[in-house]
Write a protein that holds these residues in place. Structure first.
Motif, short mmCIF file in Angstrom:
data_model
loop_
_atom_site.label_atom_id
_atom_site.label_comp_id
_atom_site.label_asym_id
_atom_site.label_seq_id
_atom_site.Cartn_x
_atom_site.Cartn_y
_atom_site.Cartn_z
N ALA A 336 -6.92 -2.30 20.64
CA ALA A 336 -6.90 -1.27 19.58
C ALA A 336 -7.09 -1.87 18.20
N GLY A 337 -7.36 -3.17 18.13
CA GLY A 337 -7.58 -3.78 16.83
C GLY A 337 -6.34 -3.75 15.96
N THR A 338 -6.57 -3.69 14.65
CA THR A 338 -5.48 -3.65 13.67
C THR A 338 -5.17 -2.19 13.33
N SER A 339 -3.89 -1.89 13.19
CA SER A 339 -3.46 -0.57 12.75
C SER A 339 -2.72 -0.71 11.42
N VAL A 340 -2.93 0.27 10.53
CA VAL A 340 -2.26 0.29 9.23
C VAL A 340 -1.54 1.62 9.09
N ILE A 341 -0.26 1.55 8.69
CA ILE A 341 0.51 2.77 8.41
C ILE A 341 0.78 2.81 6.91
N VAL A 342 0.42 3.94 6.29
CA VAL A 342 0.65 4.12 4.85
C VAL A 342 1.67 5.24 4.67
N THR A 343 2.69 4.97 3.85
CA THR A 343 3.75 5.94 3.59
C THR A 343 3.40 6.75 2.34
N HIS A 344 3.55 8.08 2.48
CA HIS A 344 3.35 9.00 1.34
C HIS A 344 4.61 9.86 1.23
N GLY A 345 5.72 9.26 0.86
CA GLY A 345 6.97 9.99 0.81
C GLY A 345 7.42 10.38 2.21
N GLY A 346 7.46 11.69 2.46
CA GLY A 346 7.87 12.19 3.77
C GLY A 346 6.75 12.27 4.78
N TYR A 347 5.63 11.63 4.50
CA TYR A 347 4.49 11.64 5.42
C TYR A 347 4.02 10.20 5.67
N ARG A 348 3.40 10.00 6.83
CA ARG A 348 2.76 8.74 7.16
C ARG A 348 1.33 9.04 7.61
#
Length: 408
Positions: A336-348
């Motif tokens: 699955a390669g690289t995964s990135v999670i970005v936080t936007h307050g109460g959302y990802r």
């Protein structure tokens, strides 16, 4: 004809011209809206056709061809419905223009009749022979003054009627041109509709043949599907575990309670308000597998549960953050390669199947920040897996990403 009658004619002509202008503006707005929608569908259809051409070059990519064909069929059906709406709109516009034409022809005829009657009346009163003799033949000064004002009124009314007739005849010629153009547009729309229906029949036939070929390889496809499902589940479990670990760390730093910081609340509310307004994570691509539970496109009895959307695009295309936030996790997973999670307050937001990823955990990103390239072999199609999670309060829920992305 009296001056009052002339003023009434001018007002009627003005009202007609205003009504025609209003209709024309509404019709133009409808055409512009329909043209914008057609351009959007056509652009997406072009992207799908290009991806399908690449997929056909790889026989092992037959399953993805079905997904792309399904998308192409969906877009062609939209385009056919769009052409039907365009034809209905053009026909309404033609009926309105035809009605305007008949009304204007009647108005021009009425103006000419009024003008003839006025000239005949002036002839009977001998206003046209020598206007000054008509004034000097008055019995007293008051009558002479009255006759002088009558001459002035006659001259003004005559000028107004000539101007009305000229304006109405000019408008009549323009409306006839508009009507001829609209008839041509209707015929062009009918031709486009016929072409799209032919292409739609061809796509459906191609899909049926491809599915028939794949049925001969059903045992291999089912085995491949099981492996894909295991990889999907492994990815899903890892994303859930990491998000829960992030929240647990936040709870630990907040004395056992998870609560958004003031800055987090601002970002979260801004993200919430941007539904249908955010850019796609790739510039070009189509959703070949949607959000939620759905039947497998070719294998009967198999359902797929997707926590996000799979966007088929060209391998190596740039992946961009859809909104401002902070990189809360970055991890690699075999297959699955690289995964990135970005936080936007109460959302990802989650971006999976990347390579060449330059961002690091804790890094702030903006809308459009480069996160990496879609992993895959050169000159082939590849899939970006994209998810949106709501994690405010007690919620830990994946939501349909298309609720936030602009329409394609």
């Amino acid at each position: 004809m009296s001056a009052a009658q002339s003023c009434k004619s001018i007002l009627l002509l003005g009202a007609w011209l205003f009504a025609g202008l209003t209709w024309g503006q509404t019709s133009s707005q409808d055409k512009a809206s329909l043209q914008q929608e057609r351009d959007r569908i056509t652009a997406q259809l072009k992207t799908t056709e290009n991806l399908l051409t690449k997929a056909r070059q790889n026989r092992a990519d037959a399953s993805s061809q079905v997904g792309l064909l399904d998308k192409q069929i969906e877009l062609r059906e939209k385009l056919v419905r769009h052409h039907e709406a365009s034809i209905r709109s053009l026909e309404r516009s033609m009926r309105g223009t035809d009605s305007e034409l008949r009304t204007l022809e009647g108005h021009v005829a009425a103006l000419k009749d009024e003008y003839v009657r006025m000239v005949q009346q002036a002839y009977r009163m001998k206003l046209g022979e020598n206007p000054l003799l008509f004034v000097f033949a008055a019995e007293d000064f008051n009558q002479a003054a009255l006759r002088f004002r009558l001459l002035q009124s006659y001259s003004e009314v005559r000028k107004q009627q000539i101007a009305q007739i000229e304006a109405a005849q000019t408008e009549l010629g323009e409306v006839r041109v508009d009507l001829a153009e609209e008839r041509g547009e209707v015929q062009a729309a009918l031709n486009r509709q016929t072409q799209e229906r032919d292409a739609l029949r061809k796509d459906r036939s191609t899909r049926a043949n491809l599915v028939s070929e794949l049925r001969a390889e059903e045992s291999r496809l089912r085995a491949a599907q099981k492996e894909q499902e295991r990889e999907r589940q492994r990815l899903s479990d890892e994303i859930k575990r990491i998000i829960e670990a992030e929240l647990e760390a936040e709870r630990a730093s907040a004395a056992g309670e998870f609560a958004l910081t003031p800055a987090g609340k601002i970002v979260s509310e801004a993200f919430e308000k941007n539904q249908r307004n955010l850019p796609w994570p790739v510039m070009r691509g189509v959703v070949t597998q949607g959000f939620g539970r759905q039947p497998h496109p070719t294998l009967s009895g198999i359902t797929i549960d997707n926590n996000g959307v799979d966007i088929t695009t060209g391998a190596g295309n740039r992946v961009l953050s859809i909104f401002e936030g902070t990189v809360s996790s970055r991890f690699d997973l075999p297959g699955a390669g690289t995964s990135v999670i970005v936080t936007h307050g109460g959302y990802r937001t989650v971006y999976t199947n990347l390579r060449d990823c330059p961002v690091q955990k804790g890094q702030s990103v903006d809308r459009g920040t480069f996160l990496g390239h879609v992993r895959g072999e050169a000159d082939t199609n590849a899939i970006l897996h994209f998810e949106v999670w709501k994690v405010a309060g007690v919620e830990r829920t994946p939501v349909d990403p298309r609720k936030w992305l602009t329409a394609r």
